[in-house]
Design an enzyme around this catalytic site. Structure first.
Site, short mmCIF file in Angstrom:
data_model
loop_
_atom_site.label_atom_id
_atom_site.label_comp_id
_atom_site.label_asym_id
_atom_site.label_seq_id
_atom_site.Cartn_x
_atom_site.Cartn_y
_atom_site.Cartn_z
N LYS A 1 0.75 -1.35 -0.06
CA LYS A 1 0.09 -0.06 -0.14
C LYS A 1 1.02 1.21 0.02
CE LYS A 1 -4.63 0.63 0.70
NZ LYS A 1 -5.61 -0.11 0.35
N ASP B 1 -7.29 3.84 -4.76
CA ASP B 1 -7.69 3.66 -3.32
C ASP B 1 -8.16 5.16 -3.08
OD1 ASP B 1 -7.85 2.19 -0.80
OD2 ASP B 1 -6.90 3.87 -0.17
#
Ligand code: NAD
Length: 516
Positions: free
Chosen positions: A184, A224
């Site tokens: 991430k 995201d």
């Protein structure tokens, strides 16, 4: 004589609680429950790599609106006519970007660095300067395949947060049975304060620095919070710029527009997956979604598609909370009309606020709206212990990552509120990202029906394994086999999901062993 040396690590006397340690609490409980091999625990306890780097970009000139009080000092300032309205880009925070030829050929009247636009407002001219942004990429674990995880553009990000989110991707990819690990990253930036061309420059520079750390078989980003298919297109372009065989590298990012190698069904996959899980939760009780009521926090990619699909299945949306406010209609919100309101180009904040078909309520009241299902689809840590005490729902389906704190989890358990944990509920996105990755590698293009059928099967099958672990009901059906994962006692759903993930990851270390 010298004192005997003690080489053991002295434990920190007051271990600091952070978002990451909170997020890892469930990992440690699952590890204890299954007796995870100690070395595997050490491998998974911290990420493989934590990258922090900086991105600089030259910003455009902007016009900052003056307060009504400050405007009085410019009472007689004449209006500057704008010949090319496309040269002005209005941002969600009220500022206006001046693009290239905005004022070319106009009678520009600037007084002490201020000018008046035809809208009557007086604006201060802010020269475009260069700015530096902090960027991250955490690569948590790759035992099961390349690192995989989203890129977040948000003001409140940190290494600690990205560590938690990257670890969560490791669990999620294992649960969804896709051959990836967890990663991430993103940039500390509020994208709503920047124009399109600025975000393009920042994204290109971000990828320029990220390029040496990732690859289609190493680490594959996706959208995201605060990023989308447009940002993915820029990242792909930057990664492939100048390459001879660009088509080979399309799998460098997922979540792309279908016209440039994205997958049908990817944009709505996370919301779709949330609804597949909720549908299966009710199917298990012999019920359907028809007539069920629900509320949603966050009306971005995940929340809006989840709401739309729930609506199509006959459920009624009663309230929505987003960054800018909360709306409520006890008779049910008209979801297509709300989508049109949010997507209206004049709605710069893309907010549900101002929707005429509902009343405005306070955020604190949102949590107390009586509805069968609550779908948190905004940010992490929103459902605290205190809020969990007030909730009037029967089921929480976690669209967001980590929306429920560990304390809230304990309250939900005590109150008998059911939970579909994030690592299965929102795994639809990464599952279809995997389908996109395969299609890119094979130069194929699947229909939306094919994608959805595979997604539905993958999520329901794994959700059923999690339910069986939770109920300690080892069995083999046509669709799933939960026998290798049950632990001989009942456990709550979040722990069950983590047990499934850890058993699948541990198998790699046990069967493959460790490289030395
Ligand atoms: P998005 O940027 O499209 O939308 C975010 C929404 O949350 C917006 O409506 C925003 O107004 C709202 N929001 C932000 N801060 C808020 C706050 N403090 N209070 C209330 N609302 C707030 O993001 P997204 O892609 O829909 O992601 C939402 C969540 O789902 C995140 O937790 C993300 O990590 C998770 N998720 C996303 C995907 C995906 O495919 N997009 C996949 C898995 C998980």
């Amino acid at each position: 004589m010298a004192e005997p040396q003690n080489f053991m690590r002295v434990p920190d006397p007051t271990p600091k609680r952070t978002l990451y340690t909170d997020a890892m609490e469930i990992f440690h409980r699952a590890a204890d429950t299954i007796g995870l091999a100690p070395r595997v625990r050490l491998e998974l306890e911290e990420p493989d790599y934590e990258h922090i780097f900086y991105v600089t970009a030259k910003l455009k000139d902007r016009l900052r609106p003056l307060s009504p009080e400050a405007v009085k000092a410019f009472g007689d300032l004449p209006v500057t006519q704008v010949r090319d309205p496309n040269g002005l880009e209005r941002l969600a925070d009220g500022q206006i970007l001046l693009k290239g030829k905005a004022l070319l050929g106009s009678d520009v009247v600037i007084r002490r660095g201020h000018l008046r636009l035809p809208d009557g407002g007086v604006y201060q001219l802010i020269p475009g300067e260069s700015q530096r942004f902090k960027a991250y990429r955490v690569q948590h674990n790759q035992a099961r395949g390349p690192y995989k995880g989203g890129i977040r553009y948000h003001r409140e990000v940190s290494l600690d947060l990205f560590k938690a989110l990257a670890a969560e991707m490791t669990w999620k990819t294992a649960i969804a049975e896709v051959p990836f690990g967890g990663g991430k990253g993103g940039i500390q930036i509020d994208p709503r304060q920047y124009g399109r061309e600025e975000l393009e420059a920042i994204t290109l520079r971000f990828m320029y620095k990220l390029k040496r750390l990732i690859g289609p078989n190493i680490d594959i980003p996706a959208p995201d919070v605060g990023t989308n298919g447009e940002i993915m297109a820029l990242m792909m372009r930057q990664y492939l710029d100048g390459e001879n065989e660009r088509h080979v590298g399309r799998a460098i990012v997922t979540g792309k527009d279908v016209r440039i190698g994205g997958s049908e069904g990817r944009v709505k996959a996370t919301g779709q997956g949330v609804v597949y899980c909720i549908e299966d939760y009710y199917a298990d009780k012999g019920e359907t979604l028809k007539g069920k009521t629900f509320t949603v926090q966050g009306f971005g990619n995940v929340g809006s598609f989840a709401a739309e699909i729930m609506g199509n299945l006959g459920a009624r949306l009663l309230a929505v909370n987003d960054y800018d406010g909360t709306i409520y209609n006890p008779d049910g919100i008209d979801i297509p009309a709300l989508l049109a309101h949010v997507q209206d180009p004049k709605n710069l904040k893309r907010s549900v606020v101002g929707f005429p078909g509902a009343q405005k309520i306070e955020k604190k009241d949102f949590w107390e709206v009586p509805a069968e299902v609550l779908i948190p689809a905004a940010l992490g840590g929103e459902i605290t212990g205190e809020i969990a005490e007030k909730l009037k729902c029967k089921l929480i389906a976690e669209g967001a990552n980590g929306p429920t704190t560990p304390e809230a989890d304990r309250v939900l358990l005590k109150r008998g509120i059911d939970l579909i944990p994030d690592i299965i509920a929102n795994a639809g996105g990464v599952t279809v990202s995997y389908y996109e990755w395969i299609q890119n590698k094979r130069m194929e293009s699947w229909t939306e029906a094919e994608v959805n059928a595979k997604l539905e099967h993958a999520l329901k099958r794994n959700y059923r394994i999690i339910r069986d672990i939770s109920r300690n009901n080892p069995r083999k059906t046509e669709m799933h086999d939960s026998r290798p994962f049950c632990v001989g006692k009942q456990v709550e759903p979040r722990l069950a999901a983590m047990i499934l993930a850890l058993k699948r990851i541990e198998a790699h270390y046990i069967i493959e062993g460790f490289s030395q």
